[in-house]
Design a protein around this motif. Sequence first.
Motif, PDB file in Angstrom:
ATOM      1  N   ILE A  32      47.825  38.945  48.931  1.00 18.55           N
ATOM      2  CA  ILE A  32      47.003  38.995  50.128  1.00 18.55           C
ATOM      3  C   ILE A  32      45.792  38.082  49.942  1.00 18.55           C
ATOM      4  N   PRO A  33      45.438  37.271  50.943  1.00 21.38           N
ATOM      5  CA  PRO A  33      44.280  36.384  50.811  1.00 21.38           C
ATOM      6  C   PRO A  33      43.020  37.157  50.430  1.00 21.38           C
ATOM      7  N   GLY A  34      42.272  36.593  49.503  1.00 23.91           N
ATOM      8  CA  GLY A  34      41.026  37.206  49.058  1.00 23.91           C
ATOM      9  C   GLY A  34      41.163  38.072  47.824  1.00 23.91           C
ATOM     10  N   ALA A  35      42.413  38.389  47.446  1.00 24.87           N
ATOM     11  CA  ALA A  35      42.632  39.303  46.325  1.00 24.87           C
ATOM     12  C   ALA A  35      42.540  38.599  44.982  1.00 24.87           C
ATOM     13  N   VAL A  36      42.217  39.397  43.960  1.00 23.42           N
ATOM     14  CA  VAL A  36      42.333  38.957  42.572  1.00 23.42           C
ATOM     15  C   VAL A  36      43.400  39.832  41.917  1.00 23.42           C
ATOM     16  N   ASN A  37      44.131  39.244  41.009  1.00 19.31           N
ATOM     17  CA  ASN A  37      45.209  39.986  40.346  1.00 19.31           C
ATOM     18  C   ASN A  37      44.707  40.585  39.029  1.00 19.31           C
ATOM     19  N   ILE A  38      44.614  41.910  38.991  1.00 19.54           N
ATOM     20  CA  ILE A  38      44.304  42.635  37.759  1.00 19.54           C
ATOM     21  C   ILE A  38      45.430  43.647  37.562  1.00 19.54           C
ATOM     22  N   PRO A  39      46.433  43.316  36.739  1.00 18.65           N
ATOM     23  CA  PRO A  39      47.618  44.168  36.599  1.00 18.65           C
ATOM     24  C   PRO A  39      47.287  45.583  36.146  1.00 18.65           C
ATOM     25  N   PHE A  40      48.031  46.538  36.678  1.00 17.85           N
ATOM     26  CA  PHE A  40      47.807  47.946  36.331  1.00 17.85           C
ATOM     27  C   PHE A  40      47.999  48.200  34.841  1.00 17.85           C
ATOM     28  N   THR A  41      48.787  47.366  34.188  1.00 18.07           N
ATOM     29  CA  THR A  41      49.046  47.538  32.757  1.00 18.07           C
ATOM     30  C   THR A  41      47.776  47.371  31.929  1.00 18.07           C
ATOM     31  N   LYS A  42      46.788  46.645  32.455  1.00 17.90           N
ATOM     32  CA  LYS A  42      45.529  46.448  31.721  1.00 17.90           C
ATOM     33  C   LYS A  42      44.699  47.721  31.667  1.00 17.90           C
ATOM     34  N   PHE A  43      45.033  48.688  32.527  1.00 17.43           N
ATOM     35  CA  PHE A  43      44.265  49.921  32.569  1.00 17.43           C
ATOM     36  C   PHE A  43      44.848  51.008  31.660  1.00 17.43           C
ATOM     37  N   SER A  44      45.795  50.626  30.827  1.00 13.62           N
ATOM     38  CA  SER A  44      46.433  51.631  29.962  1.00 13.62           C
ATOM     39  C   SER A  44      45.548  52.022  28.787  1.00 13.62           C
ATOM     40  N   GLU A  45      44.673  51.121  28.343  1.00 11.80           N
ATOM     41  CA  GLU A  45      43.795  51.386  27.206  1.00 11.80           C
ATOM     42  C   GLU A  45      42.357  51.578  27.678  1.00 11.80           C
ATOM     43  N   ASP A  46      41.671  52.562  27.102  1.00 10.80           N
ATOM     44  CA  ASP A  46      40.300  52.854  27.507  1.00 10.80           C
ATOM     45  C   ASP A  46      39.369  51.665  27.305  1.00 10.80           C
ATOM     46  N   ASP A  47      39.480  50.993  26.144  1.00  5.47           N
ATOM     47  CA  ASP A  47      38.541  49.917  25.846  1.00  5.47           C
ATOM     48  C   ASP A  47      38.714  48.736  26.809  1.00  5.47           C
ATOM     49  N   VAL A  48      39.969  48.428  27.165  1.00  5.31           N
ATOM     50  CA  VAL A  48      40.221  47.337  28.110  1.00  5.31           C
ATOM     51  C   VAL A  48      39.723  47.734  29.500  1.00  5.31           C
ATOM     52  N   THR A  49      39.969  48.980  29.883  1.00 10.66           N
ATOM     53  CA  THR A  49      39.481  49.469  31.178  1.00 10.66           C
ATOM     54  C   THR A  49      37.966  49.369  31.261  1.00 10.66           C
ATOM     55  N   LEU A  50      37.288  49.721  30.158  1.00 11.30           N
ATOM     56  CA  LEU A  50      35.830  49.625  30.114  1.00 11.30           C
ATOM     57  C   LEU A  50      35.356  48.183  30.292  1.00 11.30           C
ATOM     58  N   GLU A  51      36.050  47.244  29.662  1.00  8.80           N
ATOM     59  CA  GLU A  51      35.704  45.832  29.794  1.00  8.80           C
ATOM     60  C   GLU A  51      35.844  45.374  31.246  1.00  8.80           C
ATOM     61  N   ILE A  52      36.935  45.785  31.876  1.00  8.25           N
ATOM     62  CA  ILE A  52      37.167  45.398  33.275  1.00  8.25           C
ATOM     63  C   ILE A  52      36.092  46.001  34.174  1.00  8.25           C
ATOM     64  N   MET A  53      35.775  47.271  33.943  1.00 16.98           N
ATOM     65  CA  MET A  53      34.755  47.936  34.747  1.00 16.98           C
ATOM     66  C   MET A  53      33.412  47.219  34.631  1.00 16.98           C
ATOM     67  N   GLU A  54      33.085  46.783  33.424  1.00 16.89           N
ATOM     68  CA  GLU A  54      31.809  46.124  33.189  1.00 16.89           C
ATOM     69  C   GLU A  54      31.817  44.684  33.691  1.00 16.89           C
ATOM     70  N   ASP A  55      32.871  43.928  33.364  1.00 22.52           N
ATOM     71  CA  ASP A  55      32.900  42.490  33.655  1.00 22.52           C
ATOM     72  C   ASP A  55      33.306  42.173  35.093  1.00 22.52           C
ATOM     73  N   GLU A  56      34.208  42.969  35.647  1.00 16.81           N
ATOM     74  CA  GLU A  56      34.756  42.659  36.970  1.00 16.81           C
ATOM     75  C   GLU A  56      34.198  43.550  38.078  1.00 16.81           C
TER      76      GLU A  56
END
Length: 216
Positions: A127-151
Amino acid sequence: MKFSKLFFISIFSVSMTLLAPFQSANAEEKQTKGVMITQGIQSVDVKHHGKTVAITRVQDKKNEIVPFYRKTTRGTIQAMHPFAPHAVETIGEREMIEYIQKMSVGDSSILIVDSRTPAWVKRSGMIPGAVNIPFTKFSEDDVTLEIMEDEFDVIPGETFNFSNAKTLVMYCNGNWCGQSPTAIRKLLSMGYPAAKIKYFRGGMQSWAALGLTTIK
């Protein structure tokens, strides 16, 4: 009696003759009128990664949904509100377009998130305007924290500060797909405010079914 019948037929014939140009004009208008997004709106300009993109519907009235999304046997049906007791709002296509418009005119508090894996995105576009952040990146707490902070602009600390956190408008393939629900549940478990998450349940299947613009 015969005179009355002949008089009525004559009046009817004259009326139809007078109305014919208007009927012809109406028929021509119906033939030339485009496929609309909403009444009076046929195209919406939005930003996709800095470039202007027009969201429209396919104007070919014989156009059909792509074969990939015709299958009726995919996945299990997601609930309309699958995140209870968290009050995540479920939205439709018009609301999605409104969020994209707001973001396109400078509302940086909104982020449209395509939660599918890259293979799905490559297959059907996004969809126009979207960014792709795959759901698989949210499987680990530390990666999820990075996404929450950076994105998502969450401020880290002893407790997370969500005061400036983005409103996330998340989608995947459709109401049979569990990719965005999986990502949303992870975010909720990490404390992300339900009020700042929107779930576009129809996803790409509903978007494609309406012939709306996609970005490859």
